[in-house]
Every structure is written in structure tokens, then in C-alpha cells.
Motif scaffolding. Structure first.
Motif: not given
Length: 328
Positions: A162-172, A208-219, A190-193
Motif C-alpha cells: 500500500r503506497v501512500t502519498a500527499a495530494p498533487r494537482i494533475v490538471n486544472i 465542496a466539489a462534486t466528482r464528475s462521471p467517468g473512471h479516473d485512472p489509478g489514484h 493521492g492516497e488516501p484519496s
């Protein structure tokens, strides 16, 4: 009638794998004999259920084993798989020659996997360097004998990394929609999500933001800000128990006099940095050009040589020498 006391003797016959049990009475007469097979050492593998580590650091996956072949010193191969046993892709493989305790690495995915244990001593422990979130998953150790004895064994359950990681913005980004409307998307990993929130004009601090539909890869997780009603700066914040990260995007709408439609100027965090970088590079280029081609201040024109005759004014004096005329 005299009472008979039975005396039981047990004898293990070494090297034969059998247990002989005999019973005699007190006078030494044999009552019966039983022979049972002794349990031989079998294949087994011992691995922990789970190992946790932080992205960017190293992790050790322990694995030890037992086998039924005593004092085996023939060729052997140690293998680690990812994903699933027997069919998962190999991430590490090494081979040891007969009688050698050195297991020569034949495969190490991205050069980050190395053997810590000694297969000759029933230890296949593995070390993974520079962990990434993509390394999260289940791993399976395996050993193969290929000498006089051909045998192999692989763990079925494996060890969960189990790999944990602080959050990182991938795209905006801000995207146009119907009716000249705009919506914003933010993707983080990130992990935890991580949990995502938006802030901006007329949104307050931390919508609070709502998650968009679709499947995000990995974490990765993606959240949408459905409608941008005002111009200005919109900031996405991702947070989990290990930290937080944020990035911003800018929306400016201009109404041109010659165009009925509305256009938008969208400057993301990276785009703004790119514009600033171009400006710095332009200033440096101009300075370099001035150094190569210096401009001198205006100077008075240099006097030009003109053809002229100089006449000796004393030539009219009768007491002076004859007149002399010189042309440069």
C-alpha cells in the motif's frame, strides 16, 4: 489373574521418514507393532499480509520459504510478480548457479527492484526504491529449482503493498459549454484519496466539489465546478491526511464591439507561468542585443579636409622673401 502393564516404545528411523511404534507387556513379550509415515517438510511461503510505505521512499517486501529438498545446492531462480500469481507480469528475476549464493539479477523493472534476501537461505525478500503510486498493488514471490531436482513454488496470496502519498494537482482547466457558459474541471491524485474543494468569485471559501462521471485512472479523482458565473480566479484545493495542494485558473470574458459572441481568456496556473517566462526571456534577449550592438550618443560631425590655398600675406612686402603657395 495377574495384571499386565503394556510398555510402549517409539523409534524414529532416520533417513527413512517413518515412525515405528511397538508395544510390549511387562514381561517383554511383543504385543503389536505399528508403522506410520512421518510428516516430511513441505513447500511453504511466509509473507506478511500488507506492507505500507510512502511515495518517493523505499519499501521492503519480506518473503521466506521452506522446501522438501534437503541441502539443495543446484541452480535456482528467484522471481517476483505483480498483480496476480502465476500469470502476472514479472518485476524482478535473478538466477544463482550451482553452489553459488550470488543471485545474478536478470530483470529489474525500471532498475528499482533488488533482492535483499539470500535464496540459498530460503529468503527472497525484495526492496523497491523510489516508490510511486503506480507501485501500489499485490506482489507474489516464487522460487524455481532446476538442477537434479526440478521443482517450483509460488505464494498464492502474496503481499499487499500500500503506497501512500500527499495530494498533487494533475490538471486544472476551464471548458466552454452551451450558451456561452463555462465549467471547470480539477484532477488530483493521492492516497488516501484526496477531497477536492473549489473557491472563487461568489463561491465563498471552500465549496465542496462534486466528482464528475467517468473512471479516473489509478489514484486520481476529478471534480467539476459546473457553472462559472463571474470572471476572476478559481482555485481547486486537494487535501488528505498527508497534506494538501492547490492550483488556480483565471476566467476573463471580453465583449468585442465588432462581435456579438463572447470570448473568454483562460489562463491556467501553468499558462500564466509560461507567459511570465516568455516576458523574462524577451527582456533578456533585448539586453543581449544591446550588448552586441551598442548605440553611441549623437556626436558632432568630424571636420572634413577641404582643398585650400594658403597665401602668405607678407608677399606684398618688399622686404620679405618671395610669396609661397602650399596645397595640402
Amino acid at each position: 489373574m495377574p495384571r499386565t502393564n503394556a510398555l510402549t516404545c517409539r523409534l524414529f528411523i532416520a533417513g527413512m521418514g517413518s515412525l515405528v511404534r511397538t508395544k510390549r507387556d511387562t514381561t517383554g513379550n511383543l504385543l503389536n507393532t505399528e508403522m506410520n509415515s512421518a510428516p516430511a517438510q513441505r513447500w511453504s511461503m511466509q509473507v506478511p499480509a500488507e506492507v505500507s510505505a510512502t511515495a518517493g521512499e523505499a519499501a521492503v517486501l519480506p518473503c521466506t520459504f521452506t522446501h522438501p529438498h534437503r541441502h539443495y545446492d543446484g541452480p535456482l531462480t528467484a522471481i517476483w510478480r505483480a498483480g496476480e500469481p502465476f500469470a502476472g507480469p514479472q518485476v524482478f528475476r535473478c538466477a544463482a548457479a550451482r553452489g553459488s549464493e550470488l543471485c545474478q539479477t536478470a530483470l529489474s523493472l525500471h532498475g528499482r527492484f533488488r533482492l535483499l534476501g539470500n535464496p540459498r537461505r530460503n529468503d527472497l525478500s525484495l526492496r523497491i526504491e523510489r516508490l510511486a503510486l503506480a507501485d501500489d498493488g499485490r506482489y507474489f514471490c516464487r522460487v524455481e529449482f532446476a538442477g537434479d531436482v526440478h521443482d517450483r513454488y509460488e505464494s498464492r496470496q502474496g503481499v499487499r503493498l500500500r503506497v501512500t502519498a500527499a495530494p498533487r494537482i494533475v490538471n486544472i482547466s476551464v471548458l466552454p459549454g452551451p450558451g456561452h457558459a463555462f465549467h471547470a474541471l480539477c484532477t488530483a491524485e493521492g492516497e488516501p484519496s484526496p477531497a477536492l474543494t473549489w473557491s472563487g468569485p461568489a463561491l465563498g471559501d471552500g465549496l465542496a466539489a462534486t466528482r464528475s462521471p467517468g473512471h479516473d485512472p489509478g489514484h486520481q479523482v476529478t471534480a467539476e465546478l459546473p457553472a462559472l458565473a463571474h470572471d476572476g480566479r478559481y482555485t481547486c484545493t486537494a487535501s488528505n491526511s498527508l497534506g494538501r495542494a492547490e492550483a488556480s485558473v483565471y476566467l476573463f470574458r471580453f465583449h468585442g464591439a465588432s462581435r456579438a459572441s463572447t470570448t473568454a481568456l483562460l489562463l491556467g496556473a501553468l499558462g500564466l507561468k509560461a507567459l511570465l517566462l516568455l516576458g523574462v526571456l524577451g527582456v533578456r534577449a533585448a539586453a543581449h542585443h544591446r550588448l552586441e550592438h551598442p548605440v553611441t550618443p549623437d556626436a558632432p560631425p568630424r571636420p572634413q579636409a577641404q582643398e585650400s590655398n594658403y597665401e602668405n600675406l607678407n608677399q606684398m612686402s618688399p622686404r620679405g622673401p618671395p610669396a609661397a603657395v602650399c596645397s595640402p
